[in-house]
Scaffold this motif. Sequence first.
Motif, mmCIF file in Angstrom:
data_model
loop_
_atom_site.group_PDB
_atom_site.id
_atom_site.type_symbol
_atom_site.label_atom_id
_atom_site.label_comp_id
_atom_site.label_asym_id
_atom_site.label_seq_id
_atom_site.Cartn_x
_atom_site.Cartn_y
_atom_site.Cartn_z
ATOM 1 N N ALA A 83 0.833 -1.197 0.000
ATOM 2 C CA ALA A 83 0.000 0.000 0.000
ATOM 3 C C ALA A 83 0.872 1.253 0.000
ATOM 4 C CB ALA A 83 -0.923 -0.009 1.216
ATOM 5 N N CYS A 89 0.037 2.741 -3.712
ATOM 6 C CA CYS A 89 -1.146 3.588 -3.711
ATOM 7 C C CYS A 89 -0.794 5.042 -3.999
ATOM 8 C CB CYS A 89 -1.886 3.449 -2.387
ATOM 9 S SG CYS A 89 -2.665 1.830 -2.222
ATOM 10 N N GLY A 90 -1.810 5.766 -4.425
ATOM 11 C CA GLY A 90 -1.594 7.143 -4.834
ATOM 12 C C GLY A 90 -1.501 7.277 -6.333
ATOM 13 N N GLU A 95 -6.862 1.922 -4.379
ATOM 14 C CA GLU A 95 -6.221 2.312 -3.115
ATOM 15 C C GLU A 95 -6.411 1.243 -2.043
ATOM 16 O OE1 GLU A 95 -6.630 5.760 0.345
ATOM 17 O OE2 GLU A 95 -8.027 5.691 -1.345
ATOM 18 N N ARG A 112 -6.449 0.863 1.840
ATOM 19 C CA ARG A 112 -6.613 1.805 2.949
ATOM 20 C C ARG A 112 -6.064 1.289 4.274
ATOM 21 N NH1 ARG A 112 -12.710 3.604 0.969
ATOM 22 N NH2 ARG A 112 -11.997 5.243 -0.466
ATOM 23 N N GLU A 155 -10.393 0.765 -1.582
ATOM 24 C CA GLU A 155 -11.322 1.675 -2.248
ATOM 25 C C GLU A 155 -12.417 0.866 -2.935
ATOM 26 O OE1 GLU A 155 -11.011 4.597 -6.198
ATOM 27 O OE2 GLU A 155 -9.259 3.531 -5.421
ATOM 28 N N LYS A 170 -8.828 0.762 -13.071
ATOM 29 C CA LYS A 170 -7.844 0.675 -11.999
ATOM 30 C C LYS A 170 -7.483 -0.785 -11.762
ATOM 31 C CE LYS A 170 -9.086 4.865 -9.440
ATOM 32 N NZ LYS A 170 -9.072 5.450 -8.085
#
Length: 363
Positions: free
Chosen positions: A66, A70-71, A77, A79, A93, A151
Motif C-alpha cells: 500500500a 497507492c496514490g 487504493e 486503505r 477503495e 484501476k
Amino acid sequence: MADLVPTLLRPGETILNKYRVERFLGRGRFGEVHLVENVPMARYSALKVVVVKDPATQRAVVEAQAHSLCGHDHVVEIRSADVFDGSVLIEMEFVEGGSLGDRLQREFVPVLDAIAYVKSVLYALEHAHARGIVHRDVKPGNIMLAPRGAKLSDFGTVIHPGSGIRVTDEFYRPHASPEAANDGEFSPASDVFAAGLTLLRAANNMSDEWERLLADPIAWRRAVADGVLPARIGYADWVPGGLRRVINKACARDPADRYPGAVAFRQALERLRPERRWLRLSADEWACDRDGRAETVRYVPGRRPGVEFRSGSRRVTDRCGQFDTEREARRWLGRVLAETTLAGSAPRRQVRRPRTPASDVFA
C-alpha cells in the motif's frame, strides 16, 4: 449460484468494531470481497478477506505494498490491513463500476473500450514495475471500472523478483506466460503477457467461452505451458487487424519477442487511431455514433443474404453487398466492423477467408 454464496462474513455483522458488512461482492481464488461501511471513518469500502497461514506476515506485506503502490490514478487504493480470526482483512477503495470481468458477463464491451481499459492497466503496471513489483494476477476480474479510467486491483499475489520476497507461490495460471508456468520465472514480461491475454479476452468479449475453456484443465494447462493459448483462442471477426498485431506481440511465446515493458505496450496501443465505437445491438445489427451521426451495419437475410452499411440516411455502397451464402455475408459483416473500428483502412469487395473466430473455437 452456490459458488457465489459467502461463507466468511454475513450482512449486518460488525467486524473489529469498525466494519459493518453490507453485502457480498464476489469471490476469487484467494479470498472473498464484501461491501462494508467503515463506521468511524463514515465511508464505504471493499473489504477483502484472505485466509492465510501467517496473517501477521501477510498484513505486513500488504501494508508495504500500500505504501509503495497507492496514490496512482490507475491503482485501487489500499486503505488498511488488519488480522482477524486467522484471516487478513484488506480495506480497499470501493469502485462502484465493478470489474471488467463483471461487465463482460453483463453486456457487450466495445473494442475501443477494451483498449482504453488495458491502457489504464498498463499505466498501473508501469508504476509497479518501476518499484520492482510483478503483479502476477492481471485479468478482467482485477480491472475495476472507475469513472475516470480503469484501476488495477488485487496485489495479493505480487512478488519482488529482485529480493525474492513473495507472500504466496500461487498465481493466476490461465494467464501465465510459458516461462512463468514452466519455470516459475516472473518478470515485467510475464505481466505484459497477462495484460495482452486480458485484452484478447476483452476484445473478443469472452465470458462464457472462457469458463468453457477452463472446464478442460488438461487442455488449457498444456496450451499455457506451450505458450499457444492466445493462438488457440483466436480472434472474433470484429477485432481489427492492427489490434491483433499488437496483442500477438504482447503474447509472444518468447519474452524477447514481446514488448520490452508496459510502457512500450501502452505506446503501441496509443498509436492505434480510434474511429468507430461499435455497439452490438444483436447478432445481426451493430451501431455507433460518429461525430453526432448515427451509423449502422447489419446482416440482411434472404435468398442472397447481404450486408447493409448506413451513415445517417446514406447507404455506403462500397461497404454493402450481397453474397451466395450466409457464411460469406457474415464474414463480410465482421470484416467491415474490423476495418472501420480503427482509422486507416477500408474493406475491399473481395472476401478473403478469415482466421477461425473465437466463437467457432468454443462452439
